[in-house]
Design a protein around this motif. Structure first.
Motif, PDB file in Angstrom:
ATOM      1  N   GLY A  65      43.909 -36.978  -2.465  1.00 41.56           N
ATOM      2  CA  GLY A  65      44.209 -36.378  -3.837  1.00 41.56           C
ATOM      3  C   GLY A  65      45.190 -36.953  -4.696  1.00 41.56           C
ATOM      4  O   GLY A  65      45.004 -36.476  -5.905  1.00 41.56           O
ATOM      5  N   THR A  66      45.636 -38.187  -4.355  1.00 44.96           N
ATOM      6  CA  THR A  66      46.329 -39.215  -5.339  1.00 44.96           C
ATOM      7  C   THR A  66      45.713 -40.116  -5.806  1.00 44.96           C
ATOM      8  O   THR A  66      46.061 -41.102  -6.681  1.00 44.96           O
ATOM      9  CB  THR A  66      47.812 -39.554  -4.831  1.00 44.96           C
ATOM     10  N   ASN A  67      44.366 -40.273  -5.379  1.00 46.02           N
ATOM     11  CA  ASN A  67      43.399 -41.496  -5.852  1.00 46.02           C
ATOM     12  C   ASN A  67      44.114 -42.911  -5.468  1.00 46.02           C
ATOM     13  O   ASN A  67      44.150 -43.968  -5.873  1.00 46.02           O
ATOM     14  CB  ASN A  67      43.161 -41.667  -7.463  1.00 46.02           C
ATOM     15  N   ASP A  68      45.045 -42.687  -4.339  1.00 44.29           N
ATOM     16  CA  ASP A  68      45.374 -43.923  -3.823  1.00 44.29           C
ATOM     17  C   ASP A  68      44.632 -44.520  -2.673  1.00 44.29           C
ATOM     18  O   ASP A  68      45.036 -45.524  -1.985  1.00 44.29           O
ATOM     19  CB  ASP A  68      47.107 -43.702  -3.259  1.00 44.29           C
ATOM     20  N   ALA A  69      43.653 -43.774  -2.114  1.00 43.81           N
ATOM     21  CA  ALA A  69      42.982 -44.115  -0.992  1.00 43.81           C
ATOM     22  C   ALA A  69      41.506 -43.740  -0.975  1.00 43.81           C
ATOM     23  O   ALA A  69      41.250 -42.547  -1.805  1.00 43.81           O
ATOM     24  CB  ALA A  69      43.702 -43.459   0.387  1.00 43.81           C
ATOM     25  N   VAL A  70      40.815 -44.333  -0.607  1.00 45.72           N
ATOM     26  CA  VAL A  70      39.181 -43.807  -0.467  1.00 45.72           C
ATOM     27  C   VAL A  70      38.712 -44.021   0.994  1.00 45.72           C
ATOM     28  O   VAL A  70      39.167 -44.873   1.761  1.00 45.72           O
ATOM     29  CB  VAL A  70      38.425 -44.813  -1.258  1.00 45.72           C
TER      30      VAL A  70
ATOM     31  N   LEU B 222      36.679 -42.418  -9.672  1.00 46.99           N
ATOM     32  CA  LEU B 222      37.817 -41.408  -9.454  1.00 46.99           C
ATOM     33  C   LEU B 222      38.056 -40.872 -10.843  1.00 46.99           C
ATOM     34  O   LEU B 222      39.020 -40.128 -10.989  1.00 46.99           O
ATOM     35  CB  LEU B 222      38.968 -42.284  -9.184  1.00 46.99           C
ATOM     36  N   ASN B 223      37.423 -41.163 -11.999  1.00 45.25           N
ATOM     37  CA  ASN B 223      37.684 -40.254 -13.126  1.00 45.25           C
ATOM     38  C   ASN B 223      36.680 -39.054 -13.370  1.00 45.25           C
ATOM     39  O   ASN B 223      36.711 -38.669 -14.370  1.00 45.25           O
ATOM     40  CB  ASN B 223      37.510 -41.211 -14.534  1.00 45.25           C
ATOM     41  N   GLY B 224      35.787 -39.008 -12.401  1.00 40.88           N
ATOM     42  CA  GLY B 224      34.662 -37.935 -12.300  1.00 40.88           C
ATOM     43  C   GLY B 224      33.351 -38.466 -12.055  1.00 40.88           C
ATOM     44  O   GLY B 224      33.315 -39.652 -11.982  1.00 40.88           O
ATOM     45  N   GLY B 225      32.246 -37.792 -11.728  1.00 40.27           N
ATOM     46  CA  GLY B 225      31.085 -38.247 -11.609  1.00 40.27           C
ATOM     47  C   GLY B 225      30.614 -38.170 -10.304  1.00 40.27           C
ATOM     48  O   GLY B 225      31.636 -38.137  -9.239  1.00 40.27           O
TER      49      GLY B 225
END
Length: 121
Positions: free
Chosen positions: A73-78, A52-55
């Motif tokens: 969009g908030t990195n709270d869910a995948v 979630l930091n890129g890649g």
């Protein structure tokens, strides 16, 4: 903090299913999240992961081209979009995440309790 999976269930071969995984506390920063699965009588295996930091996302060869991992969009869910599933995809699917509490320097690995996916032929 907890990781909570939803979206499991029964589906016919060739169908689709979407799994969701959400962290329970937004005070934790998400470094990476992913999915593993464990079929009856088999060892737990890697399915997909997302930094979630890129890649780019990573996929197991057995699901590449059929499954898609994504995040909100908030990195709270995948999420794990599963298309063209087959009986071989029947397993308990576990969400995992490397989460860092705001006062900690490094993240720790956390696991959800799993959600069952059953694919019938």
């Amino acid at each position: 903090v907890r990781l909570v999976e939803t979206g499991g269930g029964s589906v016919q071969a060739g169908g689709s299913l979407r799994l969701s995984c959400a962290k329970s506390e937004r005070t934790f920063t998400t470094n990476a999240m992913g999915w593993f699965r464990q079929a009856p009588g088999k060892a737990r295996e890697f399915v997909a992961s997302l930094d979630l930091n890129g890649g780019p996302p990573n996929y197991a060869a057995s699901v590449k081209g059929r499954f898609t991992i994504s995040r909100d969009g908030t990195n709270d869910a995948v999420y794990l979009q599963m298309d063209n599933v087959g009986p071989e995809d029947t397993a308990v699917y576990y969400c995992t995440g490397n989460l860092r509490y705001q006062t900690e320097r490094y993240g720790r690995d956390y696991w959800g309790k799993g959600t069952l996916v059953n694919v019938s032929s």
